[in-house]
Design a protein around this motif. Structure first.
Motif, PDB file in Angstrom:
ATOM      1  N   ALA A  37      -1.547  12.458  -1.099  1.00  0.00           N
ATOM      2  CA  ALA A  37      -0.452  13.193  -0.460  1.00  0.00           C
ATOM      3  C   ALA A  37      -0.031  14.389  -1.303  1.00  0.00           C
ATOM      4  O   ALA A  37       0.227  15.480  -0.780  1.00  0.00           O
ATOM      5  CB  ALA A  37       0.732  12.252  -0.227  1.00  0.00           C
ATOM      6  N   VAL A  66       4.797   6.488   1.290  1.00  0.00           N
ATOM      7  CA  VAL A  66       4.644   7.926   1.546  1.00  0.00           C
ATOM      8  C   VAL A  66       5.474   8.316   2.763  1.00  0.00           C
ATOM      9  O   VAL A  66       6.166   9.348   2.765  1.00  0.00           O
ATOM     10  CB  VAL A  66       3.165   8.303   1.754  1.00  0.00           C
ATOM     11  N   LYS A  67       5.433   7.495   3.801  1.00  0.00           N
ATOM     12  CA  LYS A  67       6.212   7.795   5.007  1.00  0.00           C
ATOM     13  C   LYS A  67       7.703   7.806   4.715  1.00  0.00           C
ATOM     14  O   LYS A  67       8.434   8.701   5.167  1.00  0.00           O
ATOM     15  CB  LYS A  67       5.887   6.755   6.090  1.00  0.00           C
ATOM     16  N   ASN A  79       0.837   3.789   1.880  1.00  0.00           N
ATOM     17  CA  ASN A  79       1.083   4.412   3.164  1.00  0.00           C
ATOM     18  C   ASN A  79       2.543   4.374   3.606  1.00  0.00           C
ATOM     19  O   ASN A  79       3.142   5.406   3.929  1.00  0.00           O
ATOM     20  CB  ASN A  79       0.212   3.738   4.225  1.00  0.00           C
ATOM     21  N   ASP A  80       3.149   3.187   3.577  1.00  0.00           N
ATOM     22  CA  ASP A  80       4.537   3.065   4.031  1.00  0.00           C
ATOM     23  C   ASP A  80       5.499   3.784   3.101  1.00  0.00           C
ATOM     24  O   ASP A  80       6.508   4.348   3.548  1.00  0.00           O
ATOM     25  CB  ASP A  80       4.925   1.592   4.147  1.00  0.00           C
ATOM     26  N   ASN A  99       2.554   9.198   9.474  1.00  0.00           N
ATOM     27  CA  ASN A  99       1.258   8.555   9.277  1.00  0.00           C
ATOM     28  C   ASN A  99       0.966   8.156   7.836  1.00  0.00           C
ATOM     29  O   ASN A  99       0.052   7.373   7.599  1.00  0.00           O
ATOM     30  CB  ASN A  99       0.141   9.483   9.776  1.00  0.00           C
ATOM     31  N   GLY A 100       1.756   8.692   6.886  1.00  0.00           N
ATOM     32  CA  GLY A 100       1.527   8.351   5.496  1.00  0.00           C
ATOM     33  C   GLY A 100       0.177   8.837   5.002  1.00  0.00           C
ATOM     34  O   GLY A 100      -0.506   9.624   5.659  1.00  0.00           O
ATOM     35  N   ARG A 101      -0.224   8.369   3.822  1.00  0.00           N
ATOM     36  CA  ARG A 101      -1.536   8.660   3.251  1.00  0.00           C
ATOM     37  C   ARG A 101      -1.963   7.449   2.439  1.00  0.00           C
ATOM     38  O   ARG A 101      -1.152   6.597   2.084  1.00  0.00           O
ATOM     39  CB  ARG A 101      -1.507   9.915   2.380  1.00  0.00           C
ATOM     40  N   GLU A 102      -3.237   7.405   2.103  1.00  0.00           N
ATOM     41  CA  GLU A 102      -3.776   6.245   1.398  1.00  0.00           C
ATOM     42  C   GLU A 102      -3.272   6.130  -0.033  1.00  0.00           C
ATOM     43  O   GLU A 102      -3.307   5.054  -0.629  1.00  0.00           O
ATOM     44  CB  GLU A 102      -5.296   6.297   1.387  1.00  0.00           C
ATOM     45  N   SER A 103      -2.781   7.234  -0.592  1.00  0.00           N
ATOM     46  CA  SER A 103      -2.239   7.207  -1.947  1.00  0.00           C
ATOM     47  C   SER A 103      -1.284   8.373  -2.123  1.00  0.00           C
ATOM     48  O   SER A 103      -1.343   9.370  -1.379  1.00  0.00           O
ATOM     49  CB  SER A 103      -3.357   7.305  -2.996  1.00  0.00           C
ATOM     50  N   ILE A 150       0.843  -1.182   0.000  1.00  0.00           N
ATOM     51  CA  ILE A 150       0.000   0.000   0.000  1.00  0.00           C
ATOM     52  C   ILE A 150       0.881   1.235   0.000  1.00  0.00           C
ATOM     53  O   ILE A 150       2.055   1.184   0.359  1.00  0.00           O
ATOM     54  CB  ILE A 150      -0.948   0.014   1.204  1.00  0.00           C
TER      55      ILE A 150
END
Length: 267
Positions: A231, A191-192, A188-189, A223-227, A186
């Motif tokens: 972001a 983006v982080k 999220n990771d 916290n990242g984001r879903e996509s 995904i």
């Protein structure tokens, strides 16, 4: 030394399996030449050729036709990655694989490895915005590819800082080296990880705008984001509110110094 019709000028880098050179083509244009260290190491360059070919083909077949619609702004995803000119096994190099690439809308000579700049400098917040924004946009391109393929997950490239070149003057960030893909992950990771790399490079002043920006990228890194699309949109909405979306010269200072310098696009 020559590889086919390309003169090899000087080595600019290497990985565990590949030597990377600057070269000059017959028309005097500058290119990037990669040569595998052994015949077996050519496998990574073969995979790279497939990856860059897929990116270019998707852009030409899916993105370019969409630009014909009225009021559609060109996102210039094609400025975010190098273009593969050729890939072959060279009998004069013990059948080692060779990839030859060119970079879009800028000169190879004006590009610097992202990791090299990151190690030697610090950047201001507005410079941080456009570099992070380019990274988000690049990864968002693979989300668009996944949607077009009806895939449940994007096939993101691994995030390796050594895979990117930076052109400070014209705000260019170019993916030019393939280190591998991540599937079934995904956003999220990723983006982080991407945000954290840029956050730790960024230095803000004691003002409200810089504080709000640093708060956002701290949140994104934790916290990242879903996509990446999400972001990217959040990043630029805040940047527009704080500073407006306009050209800002690459503003940096050498590590352990206090004097800010700029690299500007020449008119």
């Amino acid at each position: 030394m020559k590889v086919r019709d390309v003169r090899i000028d000087n080595r600019i880098g290497e990985s565990a399996k590949v030597h990377i050179y600057l070269g000059t083509a017959e028309d005097d244009s500058r290119v990037i030449v990669k040569v595998s260290k052994t015949f077996e190491d050519g496998n990574i360059l073969a995979k790279e050729a497939i990856r860059f070919g897929l990116m270019h083909t998707f852009y030409q077949k899916a993105v370019v036709p969409a630009l014909e619609a009225p009021d559609v702004k060109n996102p210039h995803f094609d400025w975010l990655f190098a273009r593969l000119l050729s890939s072959f096994m060279d009998p004069f190099q013990e059948d080692r694989r060779v990839n030859i690439l060119t970079v879009p809308d800028t000169s190879v000579a004006k590009l610097t490895p992202l990791a090299k700049l990151r190690d030697k400098t610090e950047i201001d917040t507005r410079t941080s915005v456009w570099i992070l924004g380019r990274l988000f946009k690049f990864y968002g391109f693979f989300e668009i590819m996944a949607i077009a393929d009806n895939s449940s997950a994007a096939r993101y490239p691994l995030f390796s800082p050594g895979d990117y070149l930076l052109g400070p003057e014209r705000h260019r960030l170019i993916y030019y080296n393939y280190s591998g893909d991540m599937t079934a992950v995904i956003a999220n990771d990723f983006v982080k990880k991407v945000t954290g790399y840029i956050k730790d490079w960024t230095v803000g002043d004691d003002n409200d705008a810089d504080k709000r920006y640093l708060e956002l990228i701290k949140d994104l890194s934790e916290n990242g984001r879903e996509s990446f699309e999400h972001a990217h949109g959040e990043l630029y909405r805040l940047a527009n509110e704080l500073w407006g979306i306009k050209y800002h010269p690459f503003t940096y200072r050498d590590c352990e110094t206090y004097t800010w310098k700029t690299i500007k696009e020449e008119n």
